[in-house]
Design a protein around this motif. Structure first.
Motif, mmCIF file in Angstrom:
data_model
loop_
_atom_site.group_PDB
_atom_site.id
_atom_site.type_symbol
_atom_site.label_atom_id
_atom_site.label_comp_id
_atom_site.label_asym_id
_atom_site.label_seq_id
_atom_site.Cartn_x
_atom_site.Cartn_y
_atom_site.Cartn_z
ATOM 1 N N GLY A 1 0.831 -1.193 0.000
ATOM 2 C CA GLY A 1 0.000 0.000 0.000
ATOM 3 C C GLY A 1 0.868 1.248 0.000
ATOM 4 O O GLY A 1 2.067 1.195 0.334
ATOM 5 N N SER A 2 0.279 2.370 -0.390
ATOM 6 C CA SER A 2 1.104 3.578 -0.400
ATOM 7 C C SER A 2 1.373 4.079 0.999
ATOM 8 O O SER A 2 2.313 4.834 1.214
ATOM 9 N N THR A 3 0.589 3.634 1.976
ATOM 10 C CA THR A 3 0.878 4.050 3.355
ATOM 11 C C THR A 3 2.292 3.618 3.742
ATOM 12 O O THR A 3 3.038 4.367 4.365
ATOM 13 N N SER B 1 -1.094 3.238 -5.815
ATOM 14 C CA SER B 1 -1.631 2.117 -5.055
ATOM 15 C C SER B 1 -2.670 1.377 -5.887
ATOM 16 O O SER B 1 -3.346 1.981 -6.721
ATOM 17 N N THR C 1 -1.526 15.849 -3.450
ATOM 18 C CA THR C 1 -2.393 14.907 -4.187
ATOM 19 C C THR C 1 -3.006 15.672 -5.369
ATOM 20 O O THR C 1 -4.173 16.063 -5.326
ATOM 21 N N TYR D 1 -6.907 15.332 -1.800
ATOM 22 C CA TYR D 1 -7.636 14.641 -0.742
ATOM 23 C C TYR D 1 -7.760 15.596 0.440
ATOM 24 O O TYR D 1 -6.744 16.109 0.899
ATOM 25 N N TYR E 1 -3.248 8.648 -5.714
ATOM 26 C CA TYR E 1 -3.993 7.487 -5.215
ATOM 27 C C TYR E 1 -5.169 7.102 -6.106
ATOM 28 O O TYR E 1 -5.653 5.985 -6.023
ATOM 29 N N SER F 1 -5.024 0.007 -4.205
ATOM 30 C CA SER F 1 -6.140 -0.041 -3.247
ATOM 31 C C SER F 1 -7.443 0.434 -3.869
ATOM 32 O O SER F 1 -8.520 -0.036 -3.507
ATOM 33 N N LYS F 2 -7.351 1.398 -4.797
ATOM 34 C CA LYS F 2 -8.580 1.898 -5.437
ATOM 35 C C LYS F 2 -8.862 1.158 -6.744
ATOM 36 O O LYS F 2 -9.906 1.362 -7.353
ATOM 37 N N TYR G 1 -4.344 14.288 3.966
ATOM 38 C CA TYR G 1 -4.566 12.877 4.280
ATOM 39 C C TYR G 1 -3.989 12.608 5.675
ATOM 40 O O TYR G 1 -2.777 12.703 5.881
ATOM 41 N N TYR H 1 3.996 17.319 0.467
ATOM 42 C CA TYR H 1 3.128 16.164 0.159
ATOM 43 C C TYR H 1 1.914 16.703 -0.577
ATOM 44 O O TYR H 1 1.237 17.626 -0.094
ATOM 45 N N PHE I 1 4.777 5.940 2.130
ATOM 46 C CA PHE I 1 4.977 7.217 2.850
ATOM 47 C C PHE I 1 5.879 6.992 4.072
ATOM 48 O O PHE I 1 6.743 7.794 4.379
ATOM 49 N N ARG J 1 -3.204 -4.756 -0.511
ATOM 50 C CA ARG J 1 -1.986 -4.082 -0.057
ATOM 51 C C ARG J 1 -0.893 -4.052 -1.110
ATOM 52 O O ARG J 1 0.211 -4.553 -0.880
ATOM 53 N N ASP K 1 1.283 11.962 -4.269
ATOM 54 C CA ASP K 1 0.445 10.792 -3.939
ATOM 55 C C ASP K 1 -0.676 10.732 -4.979
ATOM 56 O O ASP K 1 -1.615 11.519 -4.933
HETATM 57 C C1 LIG Z 1 -5.035 10.241 -0.071
HETATM 58 C C2 LIG Z 1 -4.796 8.773 -0.064
HETATM 59 N N1 LIG Z 1 -3.586 8.311 -0.353
HETATM 60 C C3 LIG Z 1 -3.341 6.986 -0.374
HETATM 61 C C4 LIG Z 1 -4.333 6.066 -0.113
HETATM 62 C C5 LIG Z 1 -4.083 4.597 -0.265
HETATM 63 O O1 LIG Z 1 -3.561 3.998 0.820
HETATM 64 P P1 LIG Z 1 -3.056 2.497 0.674
HETATM 65 O O2 LIG Z 1 -2.410 2.343 -0.658
HETATM 66 O O3 LIG Z 1 -2.062 2.362 1.783
HETATM 67 O O4 LIG Z 1 -4.227 1.610 0.832
HETATM 68 C C6 LIG Z 1 -5.585 6.500 0.232
HETATM 69 C C7 LIG Z 1 -6.617 5.533 0.583
HETATM 70 O O5 LIG Z 1 -7.698 5.807 0.966
HETATM 71 C C8 LIG Z 1 -5.838 7.886 0.246
HETATM 72 O O6 LIG Z 1 -7.066 8.353 0.529
#
Ligand SMILES: Cc1ncc(COP(=O)(O)O)c(C=O)c1O
Length: 491
Positions: free
Chosen positions: A197-199, A330, A267, A272, A302, A332-333, A223, A265, A202, A340, A300
């Motif tokens: 995941g991008s978390t 990521s 987006t 976001y 995302y 994730s979306k 975020y 940082y 970061f 992950r 980011d």
């Molecule tokens: C602004 C932002 N960045 C990154 C992510 C993705 O996080 P991850 O890739 O860790 O699931 C999200 C997920 O909701 C987000 O809202």
């Protein structure tokens, strides 16, 4: 007689010795109900025969069972499982409530990031911050790929050992191709580092690039997880406003003149949480400011895959030729958060420096899953999935926005988003968001109470991000009806 030679596997020459191993094995059989209470133990001679041990060994095991209260030996009869067992017969041992310490015996500092909420009940509708609909994921194809990767690894077991911490090469190649073809990022596999995941991206980047006392610039609303990560490194967060064209760069420049900025940082595709797109003109200026004031741009991206009306503006990373921008993304979306899979795109020397940091927290990613996802990219499945999802989400956005407009107009104002998976809007003064969230929950709809989006200057939460992609059009209509009912009840 039960097949004790199978039920009681013994390790000769091991510690504890054979009598203890036999006793422990028989206790386990009693606990599992294989030997119910009152049942006869096998005669010592037969059991010794089956297990290939001498009779005295079984005798010693039975003595141990008798001493512990598991076995009753009456004269001239075979030993039986005791009726008054030391533990409940036929069931796994329950853990008595309150046995595990409720509190730690030591002090610790909690981090600022809010823990993720519990998974809602299946029947509950959720308008979250903008998740994709996991029901659309090509699960069968992903599972097939995973199975194939798993079989491949059975033939080459070294694939399951500790491997490079930057991810499976096949996935890095496929991600590089996808990032190039969809958004013009000129990366190769050597510029891609796969993370959970991008978390995690970061977190690793903050470890590498941010020191205590550094200034990190984020948007006024940003975020929260990224904020918390930078703060956990001891960074000082400086905030810059966002208007309808994205980050207000005049404010950023004033800040840069006042103090050195280490990292920004941002987006840009959809800020976001407000969903605003950073304008093309501001992007050019932002890169120029980064050069002039020597700060790192952490982009980011995302939700780049979701734009509905026009062609998207390409990421900052696609225009950066100076090695200023670090790009994160990521799946994730694209698939779902639980998979992950995230990534960092940066000059190879930066990625080489991330590797030893990742080893400290995670050793490596998930090579089987990464291989399975790489094949989804390679054979076009992921692209088809995205094309279908994009269509569905655009329709859902339209249904949702129309319903919001029709039912919540006096209370909720918003601009329909050009892309992404969520609507950002403001509730009228007098709407108590925590109360609204509570009322909605009672009616079967989960929404945020808005505190996560509240500015320090705002006396109470007034803004909300409402994700529409995760629900079908019918579910969206129902959710908006619930919101309307809850609002009417409160006003
Ligand atoms: C602004 C932002 N960045 C990154 C992510 C993705 O996080 P991850 O890739 O860790 O699931 C999200 C997920 O909701 C987000 O809202």
């Amino acid at each position: 007689m039960l097949p004790y030679q199978t039920l009681l596997p013994l390790q000769r020459g091991a510690s504890p010795g054979l009598p203890q191993q036999i006793a422990a094995g028989l206790i386990d059989l009693i606990r599992r109900g294989v030997l119910p209470f009152g049942a006869r133990f096998p005669g010592a001679r037969q059991l010794a025969g089956q297990l290939g041990v001498n009779r005295q060994t079984v005798g010693l095991a039975y003595e141990e069972l008798q001493a512990q209260g598991w076995l009753v030996q009456r004269p001239r009869t075979a030993p039986v499982v005791c009726a008054q067992l030391p533990e409940v017969p036929g069931q796994p041992l329950p853990v008595a409530a309150g046995q595990f310490p409720a509190r730690a015996a030591f002090q610790f500092t909690k981090t600022a990031a809010a823990p993720a909420g519990q998974l809602p009940a299946q029947s509950t509708l959720v308008l979250d911050g903008g998740s994709p609909d996991a029901r659309l994921v090509p699960h069968a194809l992903l599972a097939r790929n995973y199975r194939l990767a798993s079989r491949g690894a059975a033939r080459r077991p070294h694939l399951l050992g500790y491997a490079a911490p930057n991810g499976v090469r096949r996935l890095r190649e496929q991600l590089a191709r996808y990032l190039h073809d969809t958004r013009g990022v000129p990366a190769t596999a050597d510029h891609v580092f796969v993370t959970r995941g991008s978390t995690m991206a970061f977190f690793l980047l903050a470890q590498l690039l941010v020191q205590a006392g550094d200034t990190v610039v984020v948007a006024a609303r940003s975020y929260a997880e990224a904020d918390a990560i930078f703060q956990s490194r001891g960074a000082r967060l400086a905030r810059v406003a966002v208007d309808e064209h994205g980050l207000v760069l005049d404010e950023l420049e004033v800040l840069c003149r006042r103090q050195p900025v280490r990292l920004l940082y941002v987006t840009p595709h959809h800020h976001y949480p407000t969903t605003v797109t950073l304008s093309a003109a501001r992007r050019v200026r932002l890169l120029a400011l980064a050069e002039q004031y020597d700060f790192i741009v952490l982009e980011d991206d995302y939700d780049f895959d979701y734009h509905y009306a026009e062609a998207p503006i390409l990421p900052l990373a696609s225009a950066d030729r100076r090695g200023r921008v670090i790009y994160t993304g990521s799946l994730s979306k694209v698939l779902a958060p639980a998979y992950r899979i995230g990534y960092v795109v940066a000059p190879a020397e930066v990625l080489a420096a991330l590797a030893p940091i990742r080893v400290l927290v995670d050793q490596l990613g998930d090579p089987l899953l990464e291989t399975a996802v790489a094949e989804l990219l390679a054979d076009g499945t992921l692209h088809n999935h995205l094309a279908r999802s994009r269509q569905q989400y655009q329709h859902r956005r339209d249904v949702f926005c129309a319903a919001l407009q029709a039912r919540l107009a006096p209370w909720f104002t918003f601009v329909p988003p050009a892309g992404g998976l969520a609507v950002w809007g403001r509730f009228a003064a007098g709407v108590d968001l925590p109360k609204l969230a509570q009322r909605c929950q009672e009616l079967g709809l989960l929404i945020s109470d808005g505190r996560a989006y509240q500015l320090p200057t705002e006396p109470q939460p007034s803004h909300l991000r409402l994700g529409f992609a995760v629900l079908t059009p019918a579910e969206l209509e129902r959710s908006v009806r619930i919101l309307e009912t809850a609002l009417r009840a409160l006003h």
